[in-house]
Write an enzyme that holds these catalytic residues in place. Structure first.
Site, mmCIF file in Angstrom:
data_model
loop_
_atom_site.group_PDB
_atom_site.id
_atom_site.type_symbol
_atom_site.label_atom_id
_atom_site.label_comp_id
_atom_site.label_asym_id
_atom_site.label_seq_id
_atom_site.Cartn_x
_atom_site.Cartn_y
_atom_site.Cartn_z
ATOM 1 N N ASP A 29 29.493 -43.792 87.290
ATOM 2 C CA ASP A 29 28.059 -43.470 87.350
ATOM 3 C C ASP A 29 27.827 -41.969 87.298
ATOM 4 O O ASP A 29 26.827 -41.469 87.813
ATOM 5 C CB ASP A 29 27.466 -44.043 88.647
ATOM 6 C CG ASP A 29 25.942 -44.015 88.654
ATOM 7 O OD1 ASP A 29 25.360 -44.031 89.757
ATOM 8 O OD2 ASP A 29 25.343 -43.945 87.558
ATOM 9 N N LYS A 60 27.245 -39.241 81.594
ATOM 10 C CA LYS A 60 27.437 -40.357 80.637
ATOM 11 C C LYS A 60 28.444 -39.977 79.555
ATOM 12 O O LYS A 60 29.165 -40.833 79.072
ATOM 13 C CB LYS A 60 26.095 -40.774 80.036
ATOM 14 C CG LYS A 60 24.996 -41.036 81.080
ATOM 15 C CD LYS A 60 25.497 -41.841 82.276
ATOM 16 C CE LYS A 60 24.630 -41.678 83.499
ATOM 17 N NZ LYS A 60 25.308 -42.143 84.753
ATOM 18 N N ASP A 85 27.449 -47.964 85.237
ATOM 19 C CA ASP A 85 25.993 -47.929 85.317
ATOM 20 C C ASP A 85 25.419 -47.295 84.044
ATOM 21 O O ASP A 85 26.109 -46.570 83.322
ATOM 22 C CB ASP A 85 25.551 -47.107 86.545
ATOM 23 C CG ASP A 85 24.049 -47.213 86.793
ATOM 24 O OD1 ASP A 85 23.470 -46.261 87.341
ATOM 25 O OD2 ASP A 85 23.443 -48.250 86.418
ATOM 26 N N ASN A 86 24.142 -47.578 83.749
ATOM 27 C CA ASN A 86 23.381 -46.853 82.717
ATOM 28 C C ASN A 86 23.899 -47.003 81.292
ATOM 29 O O ASN A 86 23.765 -46.076 80.482
ATOM 30 C CB ASN A 86 23.336 -45.351 83.032
ATOM 31 C CG ASN A 86 22.886 -45.061 84.430
ATOM 32 O OD1 ASN A 86 23.636 -44.509 85.232
ATOM 33 N ND2 ASN A 86 21.661 -45.430 84.768
ATOM 34 N N GLU A 98 16.723 -47.859 87.569
ATOM 35 C CA GLU A 98 16.323 -47.842 88.981
ATOM 36 C C GLU A 98 14.844 -47.479 89.130
ATOM 37 O O GLU A 98 14.361 -46.533 88.534
ATOM 38 C CB GLU A 98 17.185 -46.868 89.786
ATOM 39 C CG GLU A 98 17.369 -45.497 89.189
ATOM 40 C CD GLU A 98 18.607 -45.415 88.300
ATOM 41 O OE1 GLU A 98 19.032 -46.439 87.750
ATOM 42 O OE2 GLU A 98 19.124 -44.311 88.147
HETATM 43 O O1 LIG Z 1 22.796 -38.558 84.794
HETATM 44 C C1 LIG Z 1 22.908 -39.531 85.538
HETATM 45 N N1 LIG Z 1 23.939 -39.630 86.339
HETATM 46 C C2 LIG Z 1 24.960 -38.624 86.204
HETATM 47 C C3 LIG Z 1 25.004 -37.745 87.348
HETATM 48 C C4 LIG Z 1 25.357 -36.494 87.143
HETATM 49 C C5 LIG Z 1 25.668 -35.649 88.302
HETATM 50 O O2 LIG Z 1 26.773 -36.227 88.977
HETATM 51 C C6 LIG Z 1 27.973 -35.551 88.551
HETATM 52 C C7 LIG Z 1 27.437 -34.151 88.424
HETATM 53 O O3 LIG Z 1 27.347 -33.597 89.724
HETATM 54 C C8 LIG Z 1 26.070 -34.287 87.857
HETATM 55 O O4 LIG Z 1 25.182 -33.356 88.403
HETATM 56 C C9 LIG Z 1 21.868 -40.601 85.574
HETATM 57 C C10 LIG Z 1 20.669 -40.370 84.905
HETATM 58 C C11 LIG Z 1 19.680 -41.349 84.933
HETATM 59 N N2 LIG Z 1 18.443 -41.087 84.234
HETATM 60 O O5 LIG Z 1 17.585 -42.016 84.163
HETATM 61 O O6 LIG Z 1 18.290 -39.968 83.728
HETATM 62 C C12 LIG Z 1 19.856 -42.556 85.609
HETATM 63 C C13 LIG Z 1 21.074 -42.794 86.265
HETATM 64 O O7 LIG Z 1 21.303 -43.982 86.942
HETATM 65 C C14 LIG Z 1 22.079 -41.830 86.242
HETATM 66 O O8 LIG Z 1 23.265 -42.133 86.882
HETATM 67 MG MG LIG Z 2 23.353 -44.219 87.314
#
Ligand SMILES: O=C(NC/C=C/[C@H]1OC[C@H](O)[C@@H]1O)c1cc([N+](=O)[O-])cc(O)c1O
Ligand SMILES: [Mg+2]
Length: 214
Positions: A141, A144, A169-170, A199
């Site tokens: 998660d 991506k 996820d995603n 979500e």
């Molecule tokens: O970027 C997403 N997750 C990645 C997370 C990124 C962060 O975690 C690792 C790093 O520290 C970064 O800052 C994400 C984005 C959306 N979205 O709708 O943009 C929805 C989700 O469920 C997501 O996991």
């Molecule tokens: Mg996610």
């Protein structure tokens, strides 16, 4: 304080959830993020799919890539038997600090090993540093674009065994098209898609469950 979204989520948890009660922390985060401000937790709908996969896999060794505020970490940790190990990797130190405080508030900090750093750097170190052999379940998660390279890295580092489960996820939104293409066409995996919504929104998303065949 309250200057960042993760800090505002932590404050809401400290004000509304019952200390030591992980389910009340999970509920408080979902309530805040569905009513006050959106945040990228896996959420309640996809969270129920995660719960089902954890319960049917009964994992001893779990890896999570992308902790954020620790919402999915809590969902997993509360369902693990004593003796199981849950490693979660987060590269953003601020997210990691908030997640740590949320684990402490929920009373699950002893069940979670939080590593701060890049998954691509840390995955090759897990065997030596943490004496981990193989993971039974990996919840993916984080960024991506990192899903596919980190999955290949898990294979190369011998951290998967026949029966290991990857849950991503995603895979629709924001999407991980290269990961999906690989995992659905590689003969070493058997994949299944679980449709859901992003979500707290009415946007299509889903999670992909893939069993490594060895
Ligand atoms: O970027 C997403 N997750 C990645 C997370 C990124 C962060 O975690 C690792 C790093 O520290 C970064 O800052 C994400 C984005 C959306 N979205 O709708 O943009 C929805 C989700 O469920 C997501 O996991
Ligand atoms: Mg996610």
């Amino acid at each position: 304080t309250g200057t960042t979204r993760p800090l505002r989520i932590l404050q809401h948890v400290q004000r509304s959830a019952k200390q030591g009660d992980a389910l009340s922390v999970i509920t408080a985060i979902d309530s805040y993020c569905s009513k006050v401000e959106w945040a990228m937790n896996v959420g309640d709908k996809k969270g129920e799919i995660l719960d089902t996969v954890v319960l049917e896999t009964r994992p001893r060794y779990v890896l999570e890539l992308g902790t954020y505020c620790g919402y999915s970490t809590l969902r997993i940790a509360r369902l693990l038997p004593p003796g199981a190990r849950l490693i979660t990797i987060e590269m953003n130190p601020h997210y990691a600090q908030v997640a740590k405080e949320i684990f402490q508030y929920a009373g699950l900090d002893a069940q979670v090993e939080l590593l701060v750093g890049s998954s691509t750097v840390l995955i090759p170190q897990l065997k030596k540093k943490l004496d981990i052999e193989k993971f039974d379940l990996v919840f993916i998660d984080h960024w991506k674009v990192s899903y596919l390279p980190d999955t290949k890295l898990l294979e190369e580092c011998g951290l998967l065994k026949a029966g290991s489960v990857l849950l991503a996820d995603n895979v629709i939104c924001p999407g991980a098209p290269d990961y999906l293409k690989y995992i659905r066409n590689c003969p070493r995996y058997r994949s299944q898609y679980f449709p859901a919504q992003l979500e707290y929104l009415q946007v299509e998303d889903g999670v992909e469950k893939s069993v490594f065949l060895g």
